[in-house]
Design a protein around this motif. Structure first.
Motif, short mmCIF file in Angstrom:
data_model
loop_
_atom_site.label_atom_id
_atom_site.label_comp_id
_atom_site.label_asym_id
_atom_site.label_seq_id
_atom_site.Cartn_x
_atom_site.Cartn_y
_atom_site.Cartn_z
N GLN A 29 -20.87 57.26 8.91
CA GLN A 29 -20.59 56.45 10.09
C GLN A 29 -20.28 54.99 9.73
O GLN A 29 -19.47 54.36 10.40
CB GLN A 29 -21.78 56.48 11.05
CG GLN A 29 -22.04 57.84 11.61
CD GLN A 29 -23.33 57.88 12.44
OE1 GLN A 29 -23.99 56.87 12.64
NE2 GLN A 29 -23.69 59.06 12.89
N LYS A 30 -20.95 54.47 8.70
CA LYS A 30 -20.75 53.08 8.32
C LYS A 30 -20.51 52.99 6.82
O LYS A 30 -21.32 53.43 6.02
CB LYS A 30 -21.99 52.24 8.68
CG LYS A 30 -22.27 52.19 10.15
CD LYS A 30 -23.51 51.39 10.46
CE LYS A 30 -23.80 51.42 11.95
NZ LYS A 30 -25.00 50.68 12.29
N LEU A 31 -19.38 52.40 6.46
CA LEU A 31 -19.05 52.13 5.05
C LEU A 31 -18.85 50.64 4.91
O LEU A 31 -17.91 50.06 5.46
CB LEU A 31 -17.79 52.88 4.64
CG LEU A 31 -17.28 52.54 3.24
CD1 LEU A 31 -18.29 52.97 2.18
CD2 LEU A 31 -15.94 53.17 2.97
N ILE A 32 -19.76 50.01 4.19
CA ILE A 32 -19.69 48.56 4.00
C ILE A 32 -19.72 48.27 2.51
O ILE A 32 -20.74 48.44 1.85
CB ILE A 32 -20.84 47.85 4.74
CG1 ILE A 32 -20.73 48.18 6.24
CG2 ILE A 32 -20.80 46.36 4.49
CD1 ILE A 32 -21.83 47.65 7.09
N VAL A 33 -18.57 47.90 1.98
CA VAL A 33 -18.44 47.58 0.55
C VAL A 33 -17.77 46.21 0.38
O VAL A 33 -17.08 45.96 -0.60
CB VAL A 33 -17.66 48.68 -0.21
CG1 VAL A 33 -18.43 49.97 -0.24
CG2 VAL A 33 -16.27 48.90 0.39
N SER A 34 -18.01 45.33 1.33
CA SER A 34 -17.39 44.00 1.30
C SER A 34 -18.00 43.10 0.24
O SER A 34 -19.08 43.37 -0.28
CB SER A 34 -17.53 43.34 2.68
OG SER A 34 -18.88 43.24 3.04
N ASN A 35 -17.26 42.05 -0.07
CA ASN A 35 -17.73 41.01 -0.99
C ASN A 35 -18.09 41.57 -2.36
O ASN A 35 -19.18 41.31 -2.88
CB ASN A 35 -18.89 40.24 -0.36
CG ASN A 35 -18.47 39.52 0.89
OD1 ASN A 35 -17.72 38.56 0.84
ND2 ASN A 35 -18.90 40.01 2.03
N ASN A 36 -17.20 42.33 -2.92
CA ASN A 36 -17.30 42.83 -4.28
C ASN A 36 -16.03 42.45 -5.01
O ASN A 36 -15.33 41.51 -4.59
CB ASN A 36 -17.52 44.35 -4.26
CG ASN A 36 -18.94 44.73 -3.88
OD1 ASN A 36 -19.87 44.45 -4.61
ND2 ASN A 36 -19.09 45.36 -2.72
N LYS A 37 -15.69 43.17 -6.04
CA LYS A 37 -14.45 42.93 -6.78
C LYS A 37 -13.66 44.23 -6.90
O LYS A 37 -13.06 44.51 -7.93
CB LYS A 37 -14.79 42.37 -8.17
CG LYS A 37 -15.51 41.04 -8.09
CD LYS A 37 -15.99 40.59 -9.44
CE LYS A 37 -16.81 39.31 -9.27
NZ LYS A 37 -17.51 38.94 -10.49
N LEU A 38 -13.69 45.03 -5.84
CA LEU A 38 -13.00 46.31 -5.83
C LEU A 38 -11.50 46.09 -5.84
O LEU A 38 -11.00 45.18 -5.17
CB LEU A 38 -13.42 47.13 -4.62
CG LEU A 38 -14.90 47.52 -4.58
CD1 LEU A 38 -15.28 48.08 -3.23
CD2 LEU A 38 -15.22 48.51 -5.69
N THR A 39 -10.78 46.91 -6.56
CA THR A 39 -9.33 46.78 -6.69
C THR A 39 -8.65 48.07 -6.29
O THR A 39 -9.29 49.08 -6.02
CB THR A 39 -8.95 46.44 -8.15
OG1 THR A 39 -9.41 47.49 -8.99
CG2 THR A 39 -9.53 45.12 -8.58
N GLY A 40 -7.33 48.03 -6.29
CA GLY A 40 -6.55 49.23 -6.02
C GLY A 40 -6.35 49.47 -4.53
O GLY A 40 -6.62 48.62 -3.69
N ASP A 41 -5.91 50.67 -4.24
CA ASP A 41 -5.60 51.09 -2.89
C ASP A 41 -6.84 51.65 -2.22
O ASP A 41 -7.77 52.11 -2.88
CB ASP A 41 -4.53 52.18 -2.96
CG ASP A 41 -3.85 52.46 -1.64
OD1 ASP A 41 -4.16 51.79 -0.65
OD2 ASP A 41 -3.00 53.37 -1.60
N VAL A 42 -6.88 51.62 -0.89
CA VAL A 42 -7.94 52.30 -0.15
C VAL A 42 -7.48 53.75 -0.04
O VAL A 42 -6.76 54.11 0.88
CB VAL A 42 -8.16 51.67 1.24
CG1 VAL A 42 -9.24 52.41 2.00
CG2 VAL A 42 -8.50 50.20 1.11
N VAL A 43 -7.87 54.55 -0.98
CA VAL A 43 -7.40 55.93 -1.07
C VAL A 43 -8.07 56.78 -0.01
O VAL A 43 -9.30 56.79 0.10
CB VAL A 43 -7.68 56.51 -2.48
CG1 VAL A 43 -7.24 57.95 -2.57
CG2 VAL A 43 -6.98 55.67 -3.53
N VAL A 44 -7.30 57.52 0.76
CA VAL A 44 -7.87 58.36 1.79
C VAL A 44 -7.31 59.78 1.75
O VAL A 44 -7.36 60.49 2.72
CB VAL A 44 -7.67 57.75 3.21
CG1 VAL A 44 -8.49 56.49 3.35
CG2 VAL A 44 -6.22 57.47 3.50
N ASP A 45 -6.78 60.21 0.62
CA ASP A 45 -6.33 61.59 0.49
C ASP A 45 -7.54 62.50 0.64
O ASP A 45 -8.60 62.23 0.09
CB ASP A 45 -5.64 61.81 -0.85
CG ASP A 45 -4.36 61.02 -0.98
OD1 ASP A 45 -3.74 60.74 0.07
OD2 ASP A 45 -3.99 60.67 -2.11
#
Length: 81
Positions: A29-45
């Protein structure tokens, strides 16, 4: 973790990409991964997380397009990119 509903990983200095399997968690229900150094695309396949109400991936280094599947999330109230 098929029963996982809330995943808070903000402010952890995470790097690399968002693991694609996160989007297959049907009860998430809740995905919170803000304020990091994540890169790339938001993959949703293979997207199955149709119960999402909050997606917060802001303040990272993500790139790519906003996927159409986000528009089909009937319970989504907050989308922070």
């Amino acid at each position: 973790m098929p029963e996982l509903k809330h995943l808070y990983l903000d402010y952890n200095g995470l790097t690399r990409t968002i693991p694609p399997r996160i989007w297959s968690l049907r009860k998430l229900q809740k995905l919170i991964v803000s304020n990091n150094k994540l890169t790339g695309d938001v993959v949703v396949d293979g997207f199955a997380a149709m119960s999402l109400t909050i997606i917060d991936v802001a303040s990272n280094v993500l790139s790519g397009v906003i996927r159409e599947v986000f528009g089909h999330l009937e319970n989504l109230t907050d989308l922070l990119l």
